[in-house]
Write an enzyme that holds these catalytic residues in place. Structure first.
Site, PDB file in Angstrom:
ATOM      1  N   THR A   1      79.402  64.407  25.207  1.00 55.21           N
ATOM      2  CA  THR A   1      79.427  64.987  23.852  1.00 55.21           C
ATOM      3  C   THR A   1      79.239  63.895  22.807  1.00 55.21           C
ATOM      4  O   THR A   1      78.626  64.134  21.758  1.00 55.21           O
ATOM      5  CB  THR A   1      80.756  65.741  23.598  1.00 55.21           C
TER       6      THR A   1
ATOM      7  N   ASP B   1      83.916  60.462  18.644  1.00 58.13           N
ATOM      8  CA  ASP B   1      84.030  60.413  20.102  1.00 58.13           C
ATOM      9  C   ASP B   1      84.238  61.829  20.644  1.00 58.13           C
ATOM     10  O   ASP B   1      84.511  62.765  19.882  1.00 58.13           O
ATOM     11  CB  ASP B   1      85.226  59.513  20.482  1.00 58.13           C
ATOM     12  N   GLY B   2      84.166  61.968  21.947  1.00 58.90           N
ATOM     13  CA  GLY B   2      84.529  63.207  22.623  1.00 58.90           C
ATOM     14  C   GLY B   2      85.983  63.151  23.063  1.00 58.90           C
ATOM     15  O   GLY B   2      86.691  62.182  22.797  1.00 58.90           O
ATOM     16  N   ALA B   3      86.435  64.184  23.768  1.00 55.77           N
ATOM     17  CA  ALA B   3      87.812  64.201  24.297  1.00 55.77           C
ATOM     18  C   ALA B   3      87.840  65.092  25.537  1.00 55.77           C
ATOM     19  O   ALA B   3      86.972  65.944  25.725  1.00 55.77           O
ATOM     20  CB  ALA B   3      88.782  64.731  23.248  1.00 55.77           C
ATOM     21  N   ASP B   4      88.848  64.872  26.359  1.00 55.01           N
ATOM     22  CA  ASP B   4      89.016  65.707  27.551  1.00 55.01           C
ATOM     23  C   ASP B   4      89.892  66.910  27.263  1.00 55.01           C
ATOM     24  O   ASP B   4      89.672  67.986  27.820  1.00 55.01           O
ATOM     25  CB  ASP B   4      89.605  64.865  28.696  1.00 55.01           C
TER      26      ASP B   4
ATOM     27  N   LYS C   1      92.100  61.399  26.570  1.00 56.67           N
ATOM     28  CA  LYS C   1      90.773  60.813  26.714  1.00 56.67           C
ATOM     29  C   LYS C   1      90.758  59.894  27.936  1.00 56.67           C
ATOM     30  O   LYS C   1      91.794  59.526  28.459  1.00 56.67           O
ATOM     31  CB  LYS C   1      90.399  60.010  25.458  1.00 56.67           C
ATOM     32  N   GLY C   2      89.549  59.546  28.361  1.00 55.98           N
ATOM     33  CA  GLY C   2      89.422  58.607  29.474  1.00 55.98           C
ATOM     34  C   GLY C   2      88.802  59.207  30.715  1.00 55.98           C
ATOM     35  O   GLY C   2      88.765  58.565  31.762  1.00 55.98           O
TER      36      GLY C   2
ATOM     37  N   GLU D   1      87.809  52.823  23.771  1.00 55.95           N
ATOM     38  CA  GLU D   1      87.837  53.990  22.881  1.00 55.95           C
ATOM     39  C   GLU D   1      89.074  53.950  21.995  1.00 55.95           C
ATOM     40  O   GLU D   1      89.018  54.265  20.807  1.00 55.95           O
ATOM     41  CB  GLU D   1      87.807  55.282  23.695  1.00 55.95           C
TER      42      GLU D   1
HETATM   43  C1  5RP Z   1      85.365  58.854  28.189  1.00 58.25           C
HETATM   44  C2  5RP Z   1      85.995  59.896  27.357  1.00 58.25           C
HETATM   45  C3  5RP Z   1      85.143  61.053  26.948  1.00 58.25           C
HETATM   46  O1  5RP Z   1      85.091  61.133  25.562  1.00 58.25           O
HETATM   47  C4  5RP Z   1      85.767  62.299  27.517  1.00 58.25           C
HETATM   48  O2  5RP Z   1      85.879  62.138  28.922  1.00 58.25           O
HETATM   49  C5  5RP Z   1      84.930  63.533  27.227  1.00 58.25           C
HETATM   50  O3  5RP Z   1      83.697  63.441  27.881  1.00 58.25           O
HETATM   51  P1  5RP Z   1      82.623  64.598  27.826  1.00 58.25           P
HETATM   52  O4  5RP Z   1      82.220  64.746  26.390  1.00 58.25           O
HETATM   53  O5  5RP Z   1      81.518  64.103  28.736  1.00 58.25           O
HETATM   54  O6  5RP Z   1      83.277  65.846  28.358  1.00 58.25           O
HETATM   55  O7  5RP Z   1      87.148  59.853  26.990  1.00 58.25           O
HETATM   56  O8  5RP Z   1      86.292  57.895  28.589  1.00 58.25           O
END
Ligand code: 5RP
Length: 239
Positions: A39, A96-99, A109-110, A118
């Site tokens: 993302t 940034d994105g997030a989980d 995140k991570g 990050e």
């Molecule tokens: C990477 C992260 C990413 O921002 C998180 O895993 C979200 O990823 P994606 O947008 O591919 O779902 O924290 O360390």
């Protein structure tokens, strides 16, 4: 017609960049932290488009991973580190994105193992924006998406015991088509941790970082990010 998860990611990323430009949070000459993942990268691409169409100029990026570094270099976005004098250790904005994102905009995140940079980039930014598809919005943290904890490999056993005392079940993240642990961009290992019931992410972020051998953990609770969540009906929620 409903849009797919991948389409939601692109929609959230593009909408956030355009909205943040309109709000004056992204401006010419700015120093911007760029996150990692599927993302965050469409946001980097949208930023490059807005540089190419002349809306933005003199953008200085600080990246959070090998992946984002490659993407910026391919797109011609100049990359710096926090230590460069042009950056001076602080950023105007990070995106940034997030989980997972809870109702108070606390984050896990991570998922891409890039949590250390990050967090350094996010915690040294004047403002912070998160882009996500709707699956990332959850009521509570800790029981569904495993919390990534970056550790020193030599401390795996004592760190794992300390995390178990905090109620977690831990799994060492292993490589794909590589035997043994995932090695982060910083040369460390990742323990993925789950709890049987929801935890207080603010308290846990602090407690986990007190364990000797822990480098960083994926709870991000000290910021109040602006979150852009795209939904399957094509709408984008900003909160
Ligand atoms: C990477 C992260 C990413 O921002 C998180 O895993 C979200 O990823 P994606 O947008 O591919 O779902 O924290 O360390």
């Amino acid at each position: 017609m409903a849009i797919s998860k991948d389409e939601q990611k692109i929609l959230a990323a593009r909408s956030a960049i355009d909205a943040l430009i309109c709000d004056g949070k992204i401006f010419s000459g700015m120093k911007i932290g760029l996150g990692t993942g599927s993302t965050a990268l469409p946001a980097v691409k949208r930023l490059a488009e807005r540089i190419a169409d002349g809306t933005l100029s003199d953008i200085k990026a600080v990246v959070t991973s090998f992946q984002t570094d490659n993407c910026c270099r391919e797109l011609g976005i100049p990359v710096f580190t926090l230590n460069d004098s042009a950056i001076g250790g602080s950023l105007d904005l990070s995106i940034d994105g997030a989980d997972e994102i809870d109702g108070e905009n606390n984050l896990i995140k991570g998922g891409g193992a890039a949590l250390l940079l990050e967090k350094i980039v996010a915690y040294n930014s004047a403002s912070y924006a998160i882009v996500a598809d709707e699956s990332k919005s959850v009521a509570t943290l800790g029981t569904k998406f495993p919390l990534p904890v970056e550790i020193i490999g030599a401390a795996r056993v004592p760190v794992e015991k300390a995390l178990v005392r905090l109620g977690a079940r831990c799994v060492l993240r292993e490589g794909v088509r590589k035997c043994g642990p995932v090695i982060t961009d910083n040369g460390n290992w990742i323990l993925d941790c789950l709890w049987d019931s929801p935890v207080d992410p603010r308290k846990m972020e602090e407690e986990i970082c007190r364990i000797a051998g822990v480098v960083e953990n994926g709870f991000f609770t000290k910021l109040r990010p602006t979150v852009f969540i795209a939904h399957s009906d094509g709408s984008v929620e900003r909160r």
